[in-house]
Scaffold this motif. Sequence first.
Motif, mmCIF file in Angstrom:
data_model
loop_
_atom_site.group_PDB
_atom_site.id
_atom_site.type_symbol
_atom_site.label_atom_id
_atom_site.label_comp_id
_atom_site.label_asym_id
_atom_site.label_seq_id
_atom_site.Cartn_x
_atom_site.Cartn_y
_atom_site.Cartn_z
ATOM 1 N N GLN A 227 0.828 -1.201 0.000
ATOM 2 C CA GLN A 227 0.000 0.000 0.000
ATOM 3 C C GLN A 227 0.867 1.257 0.000
ATOM 4 O O GLN A 227 0.523 2.260 -0.624
ATOM 5 N N VAL A 228 1.994 1.226 0.703
ATOM 6 C CA VAL A 228 2.912 2.368 0.676
ATOM 7 C C VAL A 228 3.403 2.612 -0.749
ATOM 8 O O VAL A 228 3.406 3.748 -1.243
ATOM 9 N N PHE A 229 3.837 1.537 -1.428
ATOM 10 C CA PHE A 229 4.294 1.673 -2.812
ATOM 11 C C PHE A 229 3.173 2.238 -3.691
ATOM 12 O O PHE A 229 3.401 3.103 -4.547
ATOM 13 N N MET A 230 1.949 1.751 -3.478
ATOM 14 C CA MET A 230 0.810 2.211 -4.261
ATOM 15 C C MET A 230 0.573 3.711 -4.054
ATOM 16 O O MET A 230 0.393 4.470 -5.017
ATOM 17 N N LYS B 280 11.460 13.054 -4.692
ATOM 18 C CA LYS B 280 12.088 11.767 -4.401
ATOM 19 C C LYS B 280 11.673 11.335 -2.991
ATOM 20 O O LYS B 280 11.839 12.080 -2.026
ATOM 21 N N PHE B 281 11.095 10.139 -2.899
ATOM 22 C CA PHE B 281 10.791 9.539 -1.607
ATOM 23 C C PHE B 281 11.818 8.459 -1.310
ATOM 24 O O PHE B 281 12.084 7.595 -2.151
ATOM 25 N N VAL B 282 12.392 8.525 -0.116
ATOM 26 C CA VAL B 282 13.410 7.553 0.299
ATOM 27 C C VAL B 282 12.847 6.765 1.477
ATOM 28 O O VAL B 282 12.559 7.314 2.534
ATOM 29 N N ILE B 283 12.679 5.460 1.278
ATOM 30 C CA ILE B 283 12.168 4.569 2.315
ATOM 31 C C ILE B 283 13.328 3.716 2.829
ATOM 32 O O ILE B 283 14.047 3.106 2.031
ATOM 33 N N GLU C 2 12.074 4.477 8.196
ATOM 34 C CA GLU C 2 11.954 5.914 7.977
ATOM 35 C C GLU C 2 11.495 6.168 6.549
ATOM 36 O O GLU C 2 11.820 5.391 5.635
ATOM 37 N N ILE C 3 10.739 7.242 6.376
ATOM 38 C CA ILE C 3 10.354 7.685 5.041
ATOM 39 C C ILE C 3 10.596 9.189 4.970
ATOM 40 O O ILE C 3 10.129 9.945 5.819
ATOM 41 N N ASP C 4 11.383 9.595 3.986
ATOM 42 C CA ASP C 4 11.751 11.000 3.827
ATOM 43 C C ASP C 4 11.384 11.470 2.430
ATOM 44 O O ASP C 4 11.327 10.679 1.479
ATOM 45 N N CYS C 5 11.155 12.768 2.330
ATOM 46 C CA CYS C 5 10.800 13.370 1.045
ATOM 47 C C CYS C 5 11.803 14.461 0.708
ATOM 48 O O CYS C 5 12.104 15.319 1.537
ATOM 49 N N ALA D 151 22.195 -0.398 2.385
ATOM 50 C CA ALA D 151 23.172 0.533 2.957
ATOM 51 C C ALA D 151 22.945 0.614 4.460
ATOM 52 O O ALA D 151 21.810 0.751 4.918
ATOM 53 N N GLU D 152 24.031 0.521 5.228
ATOM 54 C CA GLU D 152 23.983 0.660 6.684
ATOM 55 C C GLU D 152 22.960 -0.286 7.328
ATOM 56 O O GLU D 152 22.147 0.118 8.150
ATOM 57 N N LYS D 153 22.997 -1.547 6.898
ATOM 58 C CA LYS D 153 22.118 -2.577 7.435
ATOM 59 C C LYS D 153 20.646 -2.249 7.227
ATOM 60 O O LYS D 153 19.782 -2.638 8.022
ATOM 61 N N GLN D 154 20.371 -1.512 6.156
ATOM 62 C CA GLN D 154 18.993 -1.171 5.812
ATOM 63 C C GLN D 154 18.768 -1.377 4.323
ATOM 64 O O GLN D 154 19.696 -1.246 3.516
ATOM 65 N N VAL D 155 17.524 -1.728 3.986
ATOM 66 C CA VAL D 155 17.133 -1.745 2.582
ATOM 67 C C VAL D 155 16.587 -0.367 2.242
ATOM 68 O O VAL D 155 15.726 0.165 2.944
ATOM 69 N N LYS D 156 17.108 0.221 1.188
ATOM 70 C CA LYS D 156 16.669 1.545 0.745
ATOM 71 C C LYS D 156 15.836 1.390 -0.529
ATOM 72 O O LYS D 156 16.247 0.703 -1.470
ATOM 73 N N ILE D 157 14.677 2.028 -0.548
ATOM 74 C CA ILE D 157 13.840 2.088 -1.745
ATOM 75 C C ILE D 157 13.648 3.553 -2.091
ATOM 76 O O ILE D 157 13.111 4.317 -1.278
ATOM 77 N N ILE D 158 14.104 3.958 -3.255
ATOM 78 C CA ILE D 158 13.970 5.352 -3.695
ATOM 79 C C ILE D 158 13.010 5.395 -4.878
ATOM 80 O O ILE D 158 13.244 4.744 -5.903
ATOM 81 N N ILE D 159 11.939 6.164 -4.732
ATOM 82 C CA ILE D 159 10.960 6.351 -5.799
ATOM 83 C C ILE D 159 10.999 7.816 -6.202
ATOM 84 O O ILE D 159 10.619 8.692 -5.417
ATOM 85 N N ALA D 160 11.497 8.087 -7.412
ATOM 86 C CA ALA D 160 11.714 9.467 -7.858
ATOM 87 C C ALA D 160 10.939 9.746 -9.135
ATOM 88 O O ALA D 160 10.809 8.877 -10.000
#
Length: 431
Positions: free
Chosen positions: A318-321, A424-427, A412-415, A357-366
Amino acid sequence: MIEDTLVKPMRILLVDDNPNNLKVLSEAIQGHGWKALMANDGESAIEQAEYAHPDLIILDVMMPGIDGFETCRRLKANSITQHIPVIFMTALSDALDKVKGLEIGAVDYITKPFQQEEVIARLKLHLKISHLTRTLEQQVEERTAELTQSLQQLQHTQLQMIQSEKMSALGNLVAGIAHEMNNPLGFISATLKQAKPNIGDIIEHLQLYQKSFPNANEEIINHAEEVDLDYCIEDLSKMIDSMVMACDRIKNISNSLRTFSRGDRDYKQPFNLHEGIDSTILILKHRLKANEHRPAIEVFTEYGNIPEIECFPGQLNQVFMNILANAIDALDESGAGRSFEDITANPNQITITTFVAEKQVKIIIADNGVGMSEEVQEHIFDHLFTTKGVNKGTGLGLAIAQQIIADKHDGEIDCLSNPGKGTKFVISLPI
Protein backbone atom coordinates in the motif's frame (compact mmCIF):
# COMPACT_ATOMS: atom_id res chain seq x y z
CA MET A 1 1.82 32.35 53.60
CA ILE A 2 2.91 32.10 49.96
CA GLU A 3 6.62 32.23 50.78
CA ASP A 4 6.28 29.19 53.03
CA THR A 5 5.03 27.04 50.15
CA LEU A 6 7.95 27.66 47.82
CA VAL A 7 11.54 26.45 47.99
CA LYS A 8 13.00 29.87 47.12
CA PRO A 9 11.89 33.09 48.88
CA MET A 10 9.87 35.56 46.85
CA ARG A 11 12.07 38.21 45.21
CA ILE A 12 10.76 41.76 44.96
CA LEU A 13 12.53 44.40 42.90
CA LEU A 14 12.33 47.90 44.44
CA VAL A 15 12.89 50.76 41.99
CA ASP A 16 13.21 54.26 43.49
CA ASP A 17 15.72 57.09 43.21
CA ASN A 18 15.25 57.89 46.92
CA PRO A 19 17.68 55.79 49.03
CA ASN A 20 15.58 56.29 52.16
CA ASN A 21 12.50 54.82 50.49
CA LEU A 22 14.55 51.85 49.30
CA LYS A 23 15.88 51.28 52.83
CA VAL A 24 12.47 51.41 54.51
CA LEU A 25 10.82 49.16 51.92
CA SER A 26 13.75 46.74 51.94
CA GLU A 27 13.61 46.31 55.71
CA ALA A 28 9.84 45.75 55.63
CA ILE A 29 10.12 43.16 52.87
CA GLN A 30 12.98 41.24 54.43
CA GLY A 31 11.10 41.23 57.73
CA HIS A 32 8.48 39.03 56.04
CA GLY A 33 10.99 36.54 54.64
CA TRP A 34 11.06 37.99 51.13
CA LYS A 35 14.22 38.95 49.31
CA ALA A 36 14.64 42.59 48.26
CA LEU A 37 16.39 43.57 45.03
CA MET A 38 17.05 47.28 44.46
CA ALA A 39 17.55 49.70 41.57
CA ASN A 40 17.62 53.49 41.57
CA ASP A 41 16.65 54.19 37.94
CA GLY A 42 14.61 52.71 35.09
CA GLU A 43 17.51 51.42 32.96
CA SER A 44 19.10 49.43 35.77
CA ALA A 45 15.65 48.17 36.81
CA ILE A 46 15.05 46.73 33.35
CA GLU A 47 18.51 45.15 33.24
CA GLN A 48 18.11 43.63 36.71
CA ALA A 49 14.60 42.32 35.94
CA GLU A 50 15.92 40.52 32.84
CA TYR A 51 18.53 38.45 34.65
CA ALA A 52 17.08 38.19 38.19
CA HIS A 53 13.45 37.42 37.20
CA PRO A 54 11.82 38.95 40.32
CA ASP A 55 8.35 37.81 41.35
CA LEU A 56 7.07 41.39 41.63
CA ILE A 57 8.30 44.93 40.96
CA ILE A 58 7.51 48.07 42.99
CA LEU A 59 8.22 50.94 40.62
CA ASP A 60 8.47 54.64 41.45
CA VAL A 61 6.83 56.87 38.82
CA MET A 62 8.96 60.01 39.17
CA MET A 63 12.61 59.14 38.47
CA PRO A 64 15.48 60.77 36.58
CA GLY A 65 16.16 59.44 33.08
CA ILE A 66 13.26 57.29 31.94
CA ASP A 67 10.30 57.62 34.29
CA GLY A 68 8.24 54.82 35.76
CA PHE A 69 5.68 54.84 32.94
CA GLU A 70 8.33 54.35 30.24
CA THR A 71 10.10 51.74 32.36
CA CYS A 72 6.85 49.80 32.68
CA ARG A 73 6.22 50.03 28.91
CA ARG A 74 9.64 48.51 28.20
CA LEU A 75 9.17 45.78 30.80
CA LYS A 76 5.82 44.80 29.25
CA ALA A 77 7.25 44.89 25.73
CA ASN A 78 10.03 42.48 26.70
CA SER A 79 9.11 38.79 26.43
CA ILE A 80 11.41 38.01 29.37
CA THR A 81 9.81 40.47 31.81
CA GLN A 82 6.31 41.06 30.46
CA HIS A 83 4.65 38.64 32.91
CA ILE A 84 6.16 40.20 36.09
CA PRO A 85 3.49 42.14 38.06
CA VAL A 86 4.29 45.84 38.46
CA ILE A 87 2.97 48.04 41.30
CA PHE A 88 3.43 51.78 40.83
CA MET A 89 4.45 53.91 43.81
CA THR A 90 3.84 57.64 43.42
CA ALA A 91 2.94 60.88 45.15
CA LEU A 92 0.72 61.75 42.18
CA SER A 93 -2.93 61.72 43.13
CA ASP A 94 -4.36 62.54 39.70
CA ALA A 95 -6.78 59.82 38.59
CA LEU A 96 -5.60 60.18 34.99
CA ASP A 97 -2.07 59.23 36.01
CA LYS A 98 -3.38 56.14 37.79
CA VAL A 99 -5.46 55.15 34.77
CA LYS A 100 -2.43 55.68 32.54
CA GLY A 101 -0.33 53.36 34.68
CA LEU A 102 -2.97 50.63 34.72
CA GLU A 103 -3.43 50.90 30.94
CA ILE A 104 0.26 50.24 30.27
CA GLY A 105 0.30 47.11 32.43
CA ALA A 106 0.54 47.95 36.14
CA VAL A 107 -1.55 45.84 38.52
CA ASP A 108 -1.88 48.36 41.39
CA TYR A 109 -0.87 51.74 42.87
CA ILE A 110 0.72 52.63 46.23
CA THR A 111 0.46 56.31 47.14
CA LYS A 112 3.26 58.18 48.93
CA PRO A 113 3.68 58.65 51.79
CA PHE A 114 3.05 54.94 52.20
CA GLN A 115 2.14 52.85 55.20
CA GLN A 116 4.24 49.71 55.62
CA GLU A 117 1.20 47.66 56.63
CA GLU A 118 -0.62 48.70 53.46
CA VAL A 119 2.41 47.92 51.29
CA ILE A 120 2.82 44.47 52.84
CA ALA A 121 -0.89 43.71 52.48
CA ARG A 122 -0.86 44.64 48.81
CA LEU A 123 2.31 42.68 48.18
CA LYS A 124 0.78 39.58 49.79
CA LEU A 125 -2.33 39.96 47.64
CA HIS A 126 -0.50 40.36 44.33
CA LEU A 127 2.07 37.68 45.10
CA LYS A 128 -0.78 35.31 45.82
CA ILE A 129 -2.56 36.33 42.59
CA SER A 130 0.71 35.91 40.64
CA HIS A 131 1.31 32.48 42.16
CA LEU A 132 -2.24 31.35 41.38
CA THR A 133 -1.93 32.71 37.83
CA ARG A 134 1.31 30.82 37.23
CA THR A 135 -0.18 27.67 38.72
CA LEU A 136 -3.26 28.01 36.52
CA GLU A 137 -1.14 28.63 33.41
CA GLN A 138 0.94 25.54 34.22
CA GLN A 139 -2.23 23.48 34.65
CA VAL A 140 -3.59 24.81 31.36
CA GLU A 141 -0.32 23.95 29.60
CA GLU A 142 -0.31 20.44 31.08
CA ARG A 143 -3.96 19.93 30.15
CA THR A 144 -3.33 21.27 26.64
CA ALA A 145 -0.40 18.88 26.27
CA GLU A 146 -2.60 15.99 27.42
CA LEU A 147 -5.34 16.96 24.98
CA THR A 148 -2.80 17.31 22.16
CA GLN A 149 -1.41 13.86 22.95
CA SER A 150 -4.94 12.42 23.10
CA LEU A 151 -5.75 13.99 19.74
CA GLN A 152 -2.59 12.54 18.20
CA GLN A 153 -3.42 9.11 19.63
CA LEU A 154 -6.97 9.42 18.27
CA GLN A 155 -5.67 10.36 14.82
CA HIS A 156 -3.15 7.50 15.02
CA THR A 157 -5.90 5.03 15.91
CA GLN A 158 -8.14 6.46 13.18
CA LEU A 159 -5.40 5.99 10.60
CA GLN A 160 -4.87 2.42 11.76
CA MET A 161 -8.58 1.68 11.47
CA ILE A 162 -8.86 3.30 8.03
CA GLN A 163 -5.76 1.53 6.77
CA SER A 164 -6.84 -1.82 8.21
CA GLU A 165 -10.38 -1.58 6.83
CA LYS A 166 -9.15 -0.35 3.46
CA MET A 167 -6.60 -3.10 3.06
CA SER A 168 -9.02 -5.74 4.30
CA ALA A 169 -11.75 -4.67 1.88
CA LEU A 170 -9.29 -4.24 -0.99
CA GLY A 171 -7.61 -7.55 -0.25
CA ASN A 172 -10.88 -9.45 -0.16
CA LEU A 173 -12.09 -7.80 -3.35
CA VAL A 174 -8.89 -8.32 -5.31
CA ALA A 175 -8.36 -11.87 -4.04
CA GLY A 176 -11.94 -12.70 -4.98
CA ILE A 177 -11.54 -11.24 -8.48
CA ALA A 178 -8.24 -13.05 -8.99
CA HIS A 179 -9.83 -16.34 -7.88
CA GLU A 180 -12.85 -15.87 -10.17
CA MET A 181 -10.55 -14.99 -13.08
CA ASN A 182 -8.48 -18.10 -12.63
CA ASN A 183 -11.35 -20.55 -13.22
CA PRO A 184 -12.42 -19.43 -16.74
CA LEU A 185 -8.84 -18.50 -17.54
CA GLY A 186 -7.65 -22.01 -16.76
CA PHE A 187 -10.41 -23.46 -18.93
CA ILE A 188 -9.58 -21.17 -21.89
CA SER A 189 -5.86 -21.83 -21.61
CA ALA A 190 -6.29 -25.59 -21.40
CA THR A 191 -8.78 -25.61 -24.28
CA LEU A 192 -6.45 -23.60 -26.51
CA LYS A 193 -3.53 -25.87 -25.77
CA GLN A 194 -5.72 -28.87 -26.60
CA ALA A 195 -7.21 -27.20 -29.71
CA LYS A 196 -3.85 -26.41 -31.31
CA PRO A 197 -2.84 -30.04 -32.12
CA ASN A 198 -6.44 -30.81 -33.18
CA ILE A 199 -6.42 -27.89 -35.60
CA GLY A 200 -3.03 -29.03 -36.84
CA ASP A 201 -4.49 -32.48 -37.53
CA ILE A 202 -7.41 -30.95 -39.43
CA ILE A 203 -5.07 -28.81 -41.55
CA GLU A 204 -2.89 -31.83 -42.27
CA HIS A 205 -5.99 -33.80 -43.27
CA LEU A 206 -7.07 -30.94 -45.57
CA GLN A 207 -3.64 -30.89 -47.21
CA LEU A 208 -3.91 -34.67 -47.87
CA TYR A 209 -7.20 -34.06 -49.69
CA GLN A 210 -5.50 -31.37 -51.78
CA LYS A 211 -2.77 -33.80 -52.79
CA SER A 212 -5.16 -36.70 -53.47
CA PHE A 213 -7.61 -34.58 -55.43
CA PRO A 214 -5.52 -31.91 -57.10
CA ASN A 215 -8.19 -31.10 -59.69
CA ALA A 216 -10.72 -29.29 -57.51
CA ASN A 217 -13.97 -28.07 -59.01
CA GLU A 218 -14.61 -24.41 -59.69
CA GLU A 219 -16.71 -23.89 -56.54
CA ILE A 220 -13.91 -25.11 -54.25
CA ILE A 221 -11.30 -23.03 -56.08
CA ASN A 222 -13.43 -19.89 -55.85
CA HIS A 223 -14.10 -20.40 -52.13
CA ALA A 224 -10.39 -21.00 -51.42
CA GLU A 225 -9.56 -17.71 -53.13
CA GLU A 226 -12.40 -15.92 -51.36
CA VAL A 227 -11.27 -16.92 -47.84
CA ASP A 228 -7.56 -16.79 -48.74
CA LEU A 229 -7.13 -20.38 -47.59
CA ASP A 230 -3.31 -20.38 -47.58
CA TYR A 231 -3.22 -17.29 -45.36
CA CYS A 232 -5.85 -18.73 -42.99
CA ILE A 233 -3.88 -21.95 -42.60
CA GLU A 234 -0.66 -20.00 -41.95
CA ASP A 235 -2.29 -17.49 -39.54
CA LEU A 236 -4.45 -19.89 -37.54
CA SER A 237 -1.52 -21.34 -35.63
CA LYS A 238 -0.23 -17.82 -34.85
CA MET A 239 -3.68 -16.83 -33.57
CA ILE A 240 -3.74 -19.80 -31.22
CA ASP A 241 -0.23 -18.89 -29.94
CA SER A 242 -1.32 -15.25 -29.40
CA MET A 243 -4.35 -16.34 -27.40
CA VAL A 244 -2.18 -18.63 -25.25
CA MET A 245 0.19 -15.70 -24.62
CA ALA A 246 -2.80 -13.49 -23.69
CA CYS A 247 -3.92 -16.12 -21.19
CA ASP A 248 -0.42 -16.16 -19.69
CA ARG A 249 -0.55 -12.36 -19.49
CA ILE A 250 -3.89 -12.41 -17.67
CA LYS A 251 -2.52 -15.08 -15.35
CA ASN A 252 0.45 -12.82 -14.52
CA ILE A 253 -1.94 -9.97 -13.78
CA SER A 254 -3.99 -12.26 -11.55
CA ASN A 255 -0.86 -13.36 -9.69
CA SER A 256 0.17 -9.71 -9.28
CA LEU A 257 -3.23 -8.88 -7.83
CA ARG A 258 -2.86 -11.71 -5.36
CA THR A 259 0.67 -10.57 -4.47
CA PHE A 260 -0.49 -6.99 -3.97
CA SER A 261 -3.47 -7.97 -1.82
CA ARG A 262 -1.46 -10.50 0.14
CA GLY A 263 -3.12 -10.72 3.53
CA ASP A 264 -1.01 -9.81 6.55
CA ARG A 265 -0.86 -12.03 9.59
CA ASP A 266 -0.38 -10.80 13.14
CA TYR A 267 3.35 -11.30 12.75
CA LYS A 268 5.90 -10.26 10.14
CA GLN A 269 6.90 -12.66 7.39
CA PRO A 270 9.68 -12.80 4.76
CA PHE A 271 8.85 -10.87 1.60
CA ASN A 272 10.57 -10.02 -1.67
CA LEU A 273 10.10 -6.26 -2.02
CA HIS A 274 10.75 -6.39 -5.77
CA GLU A 275 7.69 -8.61 -6.22
CA GLY A 276 5.59 -6.10 -4.31
CA ILE A 277 6.86 -3.16 -6.38
CA ASP A 278 6.40 -5.04 -9.67
CA SER A 279 2.83 -6.03 -8.78
CA THR A 280 2.03 -2.42 -7.87
CA ILE A 281 3.41 -1.13 -11.19
CA LEU A 282 1.35 -3.71 -13.05
CA ILE A 283 -1.83 -2.68 -11.25
CA LEU A 284 -1.14 1.00 -12.08
CA LYS A 285 -0.23 0.22 -15.70
CA HIS A 286 -3.52 1.62 -17.03
CA ARG A 287 -2.57 5.01 -15.56
CA LEU A 288 0.91 4.88 -17.08
CA LYS A 289 -0.32 4.38 -20.64
CA ALA A 290 -0.39 7.18 -23.21
CA ASN A 291 -3.55 9.26 -23.54
CA GLU A 292 -4.70 12.23 -25.60
CA HIS A 293 -2.80 14.64 -23.34
CA ARG A 294 0.59 12.94 -23.01
CA PRO A 295 2.69 9.97 -24.09
CA ALA A 296 3.18 7.00 -21.78
CA ILE A 297 4.96 7.55 -18.48
CA GLU A 298 8.27 5.67 -18.46
CA VAL A 299 9.05 3.54 -15.40
CA PHE A 300 12.63 2.43 -14.82
CA THR A 301 13.51 -0.12 -12.15
CA GLU A 302 17.12 -0.24 -10.97
CA TYR A 303 16.99 -3.12 -8.53
CA GLY A 304 19.97 -3.94 -6.39
CA ASN A 305 20.78 -7.23 -4.67
CA ILE A 306 18.56 -6.91 -1.61
CA PRO A 307 17.48 -9.70 0.77
CA GLU A 308 13.96 -10.62 1.73
CA ILE A 309 12.91 -8.71 4.83
CA GLU A 310 10.58 -9.53 7.70
CA CYS A 311 7.55 -7.28 7.21
CA PHE A 312 3.83 -6.95 6.65
CA PRO A 313 3.74 -7.34 2.83
CA GLY A 314 0.22 -6.02 2.26
CA GLN A 315 0.96 -2.83 4.15
CA LEU A 316 4.23 -2.16 2.30
CA ASN A 317 2.44 -2.71 -1.01
CA GLN A 318 0.00 0.00 0.00
CA VAL A 319 2.91 2.37 0.68
CA PHE A 320 4.29 1.67 -2.81
CA MET A 321 0.81 2.21 -4.26
CA ASN A 322 0.33 5.57 -2.50
CA ILE A 323 3.72 6.95 -3.52
CA LEU A 324 3.55 5.76 -7.13
CA ALA A 325 -0.02 7.05 -7.53
CA ASN A 326 1.10 10.45 -6.20
CA ALA A 327 4.03 10.43 -8.64
CA ILE A 328 1.65 9.81 -11.55
CA ASP A 329 -0.59 12.65 -10.32
CA ALA A 330 2.45 14.96 -10.14
CA LEU A 331 3.51 14.03 -13.69
CA ASP A 332 -0.01 14.61 -15.01
CA GLU A 333 0.00 17.99 -13.29
CA SER A 334 3.39 18.89 -14.74
CA GLY A 335 2.05 18.06 -18.21
CA ALA A 336 -0.75 20.60 -17.96
CA GLY A 337 -0.09 23.37 -20.47
CA ARG A 338 2.70 21.44 -22.24
CA SER A 339 2.31 20.11 -25.75
CA PHE A 340 2.38 16.40 -26.60
CA GLU A 341 5.57 16.99 -28.58
CA ASP A 342 7.26 18.79 -25.69
CA ILE A 343 6.50 15.95 -23.28
CA THR A 344 7.74 13.45 -25.89
CA ALA A 345 11.04 15.35 -26.12
CA ASN A 346 11.29 15.52 -22.30
CA PRO A 347 9.42 12.38 -21.22
CA ASN A 348 7.70 11.86 -17.90
CA GLN A 349 9.69 9.36 -15.89
CA ILE A 350 9.51 7.43 -12.62
CA THR A 351 12.66 5.71 -11.39
CA ILE A 352 12.62 3.08 -8.65
CA THR A 353 15.97 2.16 -7.10
CA THR A 354 16.73 -0.39 -4.40
CA PHE A 355 19.97 -1.15 -2.59
CA VAL A 356 21.40 -2.06 0.81
CA ALA A 357 23.17 0.53 2.96
CA GLU A 358 23.98 0.66 6.68
CA LYS A 359 22.12 -2.58 7.44
CA GLN A 360 18.99 -1.17 5.81
CA VAL A 361 17.13 -1.75 2.58
CA LYS A 362 16.67 1.54 0.75
CA ILE A 363 13.84 2.09 -1.74
CA ILE A 364 13.97 5.35 -3.69
CA ILE A 365 10.96 6.35 -5.80
CA ALA A 366 11.71 9.47 -7.86
CA ASP A 367 9.75 11.39 -10.48
CA ASN A 368 10.57 14.39 -12.67
CA GLY A 369 7.24 16.12 -12.05
CA VAL A 370 6.34 19.55 -10.66
CA GLY A 371 8.04 19.08 -7.31
CA MET A 372 6.97 20.69 -4.02
CA SER A 373 7.73 23.84 -2.09
CA GLU A 374 9.48 23.63 1.27
CA GLU A 375 6.27 24.67 3.01
CA VAL A 376 4.28 21.83 1.42
CA GLN A 377 7.02 19.30 2.25
CA GLU A 378 6.69 20.19 5.94
CA HIS A 379 3.06 19.03 5.95
CA ILE A 380 2.81 16.17 3.44
CA PHE A 381 2.79 13.52 6.18
CA ASP A 382 0.21 15.41 8.27
CA HIS A 383 -3.19 13.88 8.88
CA LEU A 384 -5.77 15.09 6.26
CA PHE A 385 -3.28 17.39 4.48
CA THR A 386 -3.66 17.40 0.68
CA THR A 387 -2.78 19.70 -2.20
CA LYS A 388 -5.24 18.04 -4.54
CA GLY A 389 -8.61 19.39 -5.52
CA VAL A 390 -12.01 18.39 -4.15
CA ASN A 391 -12.76 14.67 -4.55
CA LYS A 392 -9.19 14.04 -5.75
CA GLY A 393 -7.40 13.37 -2.49
CA THR A 394 -8.18 12.49 1.14
CA GLY A 395 -4.94 13.62 2.77
CA LEU A 396 -4.55 10.14 4.31
CA GLY A 397 -2.27 8.37 1.83
CA LEU A 398 1.11 9.64 2.98
CA ALA A 399 0.04 9.86 6.63
CA ILE A 400 -0.80 6.15 6.49
CA ALA A 401 2.44 5.46 4.59
CA GLN A 402 4.50 7.11 7.32
CA GLN A 403 2.65 5.20 10.02
CA ILE A 404 3.25 1.88 8.22
CA ILE A 405 6.96 2.56 7.69
CA ALA A 406 7.77 4.19 11.04
CA ASP A 407 5.40 2.53 13.50
CA LYS A 408 4.91 -0.91 11.95
CA HIS A 409 8.39 -1.49 10.52
CA ASP A 410 10.71 0.74 12.60
CA GLY A 411 11.85 2.41 9.39
CA GLU A 412 11.95 5.91 7.98
CA ILE A 413 10.35 7.68 5.04
CA ASP A 414 11.75 11.00 3.83
CA CYS A 415 10.80 13.37 1.05
CA LEU A 416 13.26 15.42 -1.01
CA SER A 417 11.78 17.85 -3.50
CA ASN A 418 12.28 21.16 -5.27
CA PRO A 419 9.70 23.08 -7.31
CA GLY A 420 10.08 22.20 -10.98
CA LYS A 421 12.72 19.55 -10.30
CA GLY A 422 10.67 16.56 -9.24
CA THR A 423 10.21 14.63 -6.01
CA LYS A 424 12.09 11.77 -4.40
CA PHE A 425 10.79 9.54 -1.61
CA VAL A 426 13.41 7.55 0.30
CA ILE A 427 12.17 4.57 2.32
CA SER A 428 14.56 2.90 4.76
CA LEU A 429 13.68 -0.48 6.25
CA PRO A 430 15.84 -2.40 8.74
CA ILE A 431 17.04 -5.79 7.61
